[in-house]
Design an enzyme around this catalytic site. Sequence first.
Site, PDB file in Angstrom:
ATOM      1  N   GLY A 163      42.068  49.004  46.565  1.00  0.00           N
ATOM      2  CA  GLY A 163      42.056  47.883  45.629  1.00  0.00           C
ATOM      3  C   GLY A 163      42.558  48.334  44.271  1.00  0.00           C
ATOM      4  N   GLN A 216      44.322  48.258  35.399  1.00  0.00           N
ATOM      5  CA  GLN A 216      44.361  49.696  35.700  1.00  0.00           C
ATOM      6  C   GLN A 216      45.753  50.283  35.504  1.00  0.00           C
ATOM      7  OE1 GLN A 216      42.021  49.071  39.565  1.00  0.00           O
ATOM      8  NE2 GLN A 216      41.481  51.153  38.994  1.00  0.00           N
ATOM      9  N   CYS A 227      36.921  54.990  42.573  1.00  0.00           N
ATOM     10  CA  CYS A 227      37.812  54.117  41.813  1.00  0.00           C
ATOM     11  C   CYS A 227      39.031  54.933  41.405  1.00  0.00           C
ATOM     12  CB  CYS A 227      37.081  53.595  40.573  1.00  0.00           C
ATOM     13  SG  CYS A 227      38.101  52.554  39.517  1.00  0.00           S
ATOM     14  N   LEU A 228      40.214  54.349  41.505  1.00  0.00           N
ATOM     15  CA  LEU A 228      41.430  55.086  41.140  1.00  0.00           C
ATOM     16  C   LEU A 228      41.431  55.461  39.660  1.00  0.00           C
ATOM     17  CD1 LEU A 228      44.081  53.095  43.212  1.00  0.00           C
ATOM     18  CD2 LEU A 228      43.097  55.333  43.736  1.00  0.00           C
ATOM     19  N   HIS A 270      33.988  44.834  43.051  1.00  0.00           N
ATOM     20  CA  HIS A 270      34.375  46.006  42.251  1.00  0.00           C
ATOM     21  C   HIS A 270      35.641  45.684  41.441  1.00  0.00           C
ATOM     22  CE1 HIS A 270      35.366  50.528  41.933  1.00  0.00           C
ATOM     23  NE2 HIS A 270      36.465  49.918  41.519  1.00  0.00           N
ATOM     24  N   GLU A 271      36.634  45.086  42.101  1.00  0.00           N
ATOM     25  CA  GLU A 271      37.894  44.768  41.411  1.00  0.00           C
ATOM     26  C   GLU A 271      37.690  43.684  40.350  1.00  0.00           C
ATOM     27  OE1 GLU A 271      40.214  46.798  41.789  1.00  0.00           O
ATOM     28  OE2 GLU A 271      39.358  47.740  43.561  1.00  0.00           O
ATOM     29  N   HIS A 277      36.648  44.995  37.084  1.00  0.00           N
ATOM     30  CA  HIS A 277      37.745  45.522  36.245  1.00  0.00           C
ATOM     31  C   HIS A 277      38.278  44.443  35.302  1.00  0.00           C
ATOM     32  CE1 HIS A 277      38.381  49.593  37.626  1.00  0.00           C
ATOM     33  NE2 HIS A 277      38.402  49.219  38.898  1.00  0.00           N
TER      34      HIS A 277
HETATM   35 NI    NI Z   1      38.214  50.529  40.530  1.00  0.00          NI
END
Ligand code: NI
Length: 174
Positions: free
Chosen positions: A46, A51, A94-95, A136-137, A140
Amino acid sequence: MTVKTILTEPNKILRQISLTVKKVEKEEQILMDDMLETMYDAKGIGLAAIQIGIPKRIIVMDISKDNEKNNPMYFVNPIIKNRNLNLSKYLEGCLSLPDQFAEVDRPSTCEVEYLDYNGNKKILKTDGLFATCIQHEMDHLEGILFIDHLSKLKKSMIIKKLSKIKNKEDRVVL
Ligand code: NI
């Protein structure tokens, strides 16, 4: 499609609240293509536009398993509805928080209303990994990272680790 640089914590941009997309146009579709490419390249499931530094309410996801065909999903202006009171626990990463993982509790099911890649309104019922990932996304888009759901101690430990890594990287530039 272009692979973009993924911002990592600590970074103030990640704390911005993303803005509603007025209309899904070519510009947004190009952004979604780039986001998907970036996410696949980083082996994530995701990614939110913020991000890669773009404060738009856009998310891409692909939760298909390794042995399955890719199943990219695009969410523009997503809204979460009917969160289940029951929580489920997942070990999240998370990235934007490379190599950091922690268990997070989130509502086990929810509905998501959104515009798809072509700007059509959709509603989906989600559970399991899908429910966790979309929540989660969505965080963000509000400038929230999964570490914000942890105890202060755990959170500060992770931020310290990431800051150290960042400083090291700076020093290696020759
Ligand atoms: Ni994330």
